[in-house]
Design a protein around this motif. Structure first.
Motif, mmCIF file in Angstrom:
data_model
loop_
_atom_site.group_PDB
_atom_site.id
_atom_site.type_symbol
_atom_site.label_atom_id
_atom_site.label_comp_id
_atom_site.label_asym_id
_atom_site.label_seq_id
_atom_site.Cartn_x
_atom_site.Cartn_y
_atom_site.Cartn_z
ATOM 1 N N SER A 59 -30.928 38.718 -21.025
ATOM 2 C CA SER A 59 -32.021 38.262 -21.873
ATOM 3 C C SER A 59 -32.971 37.403 -21.045
ATOM 4 O O SER A 59 -32.527 36.612 -20.208
ATOM 5 C CB SER A 59 -31.463 37.452 -23.044
ATOM 6 N N THR A 61 -36.683 35.215 -21.726
ATOM 7 C CA THR A 61 -37.774 34.805 -22.597
ATOM 8 C C THR A 61 -38.759 33.988 -21.785
ATOM 9 O O THR A 61 -38.373 33.017 -21.141
ATOM 10 C CB THR A 61 -37.246 33.951 -23.770
ATOM 11 N N THR A 76 -40.168 50.591 -16.302
ATOM 12 C CA THR A 76 -39.479 51.225 -17.413
ATOM 13 C C THR A 76 -39.519 50.271 -18.596
ATOM 14 O O THR A 76 -39.087 49.124 -18.477
ATOM 15 C CB THR A 76 -38.014 51.538 -17.064
ATOM 16 N N VAL A 77 -40.046 50.750 -19.734
ATOM 17 C CA VAL A 77 -40.123 49.941 -20.947
ATOM 18 C C VAL A 77 -39.292 50.633 -22.009
ATOM 19 O O VAL A 77 -39.552 51.780 -22.357
ATOM 20 C CB VAL A 77 -41.583 49.779 -21.419
ATOM 21 N N ARG A 78 -38.296 49.950 -22.534
ATOM 22 C CA ARG A 78 -37.421 50.545 -23.547
ATOM 23 C C ARG A 78 -37.940 50.280 -24.951
ATOM 24 O O ARG A 78 -37.778 51.095 -25.836
ATOM 25 C CB ARG A 78 -36.014 49.994 -23.388
ATOM 26 N N ASP A 79 -38.532 49.135 -25.175
ATOM 27 C CA ASP A 79 -39.120 48.807 -26.473
ATOM 28 C C ASP A 79 -40.637 48.896 -26.349
ATOM 29 O O ASP A 79 -41.158 49.305 -25.317
ATOM 30 C CB ASP A 79 -38.694 47.398 -26.913
ATOM 31 N N SER A 80 -41.323 48.490 -27.373
ATOM 32 C CA SER A 80 -42.784 48.596 -27.350
ATOM 33 C C SER A 80 -43.380 47.586 -26.370
ATOM 34 O O SER A 80 -42.833 46.520 -26.133
ATOM 35 C CB SER A 80 -43.349 48.366 -28.739
ATOM 36 N N LEU A 81 -44.515 47.968 -25.846
ATOM 37 C CA LEU A 81 -45.260 47.115 -24.929
ATOM 38 C C LEU A 81 -46.707 47.147 -25.365
ATOM 39 O O LEU A 81 -47.310 48.223 -25.479
ATOM 40 C CB LEU A 81 -45.128 47.628 -23.478
ATOM 41 N N THR A 82 -47.277 46.006 -25.621
ATOM 42 C CA THR A 82 -48.671 45.941 -26.006
ATOM 43 C C THR A 82 -49.441 45.210 -24.932
ATOM 44 O O THR A 82 -48.980 44.211 -24.407
ATOM 45 C CB THR A 82 -48.859 45.221 -27.363
#
Length: 87
Positions: A59, A61, A76-82
Motif C-alpha cells: 500500500s 498513499t 501498468t494501471v490495475r484500477d482507474s487512473l485520471t
C-alpha cells in the motif's frame, strides 16, 4: 603547603585520572550535541535523487505529489487512473 581540612591530597596519578574523566565528559557532551544536530538536519533533508531497481509495495498513499518531469518506459494501471485536463 597548608593542608585544608576535608580536602584529600591527590598524587599525580589521581590528578591525571580526574583530568581524563573531565575530558571524557567533554567529548561525550560534544558527541551528544553533534548527534542531536545531525538528527535535526536529517529531518529536514530533501530527497534529491532516488533510484529503485525493483520494489513491491502493499500500500502507498501520497497526499500531495508534484512532478516536474517524469520518464517512464512501462506503466501498468490495475484500477482507474485520471489525469487532469490540459489547460
Amino acid at each position: 603547603m597548608h593542608d585544608h581540612p576535608g580536602l584529600q591530597r591527590r598524587g599525580p596519578l589521581g590528578v591525571g585520572l580526574v583530568a581524563i574523566a573531565f575530558g571524557a565528559v567533554a567529548i561525550g557532551a560534544f558527541t551528544i550535541g553533534a548527534v542531536a544536530v545531525g538528527v535535526l538536519a536529517i529531518r529536514r533533508l530533501a530527497v534529491s535523487a532516488l533510484a529503485v531497481d525493483r520494489a513491491t509495495l502493499k500500500s502507498l498513499t501520497i497526499e500531495d505529489l508534484t512532478v516536474t518531469r517524469l520518464h517512464v518506459a512501462d506503466v501498468t494501471v490495475r484500477d482507474s487512473l485520471t489525469l487532469p485536463e490540459r489547460k
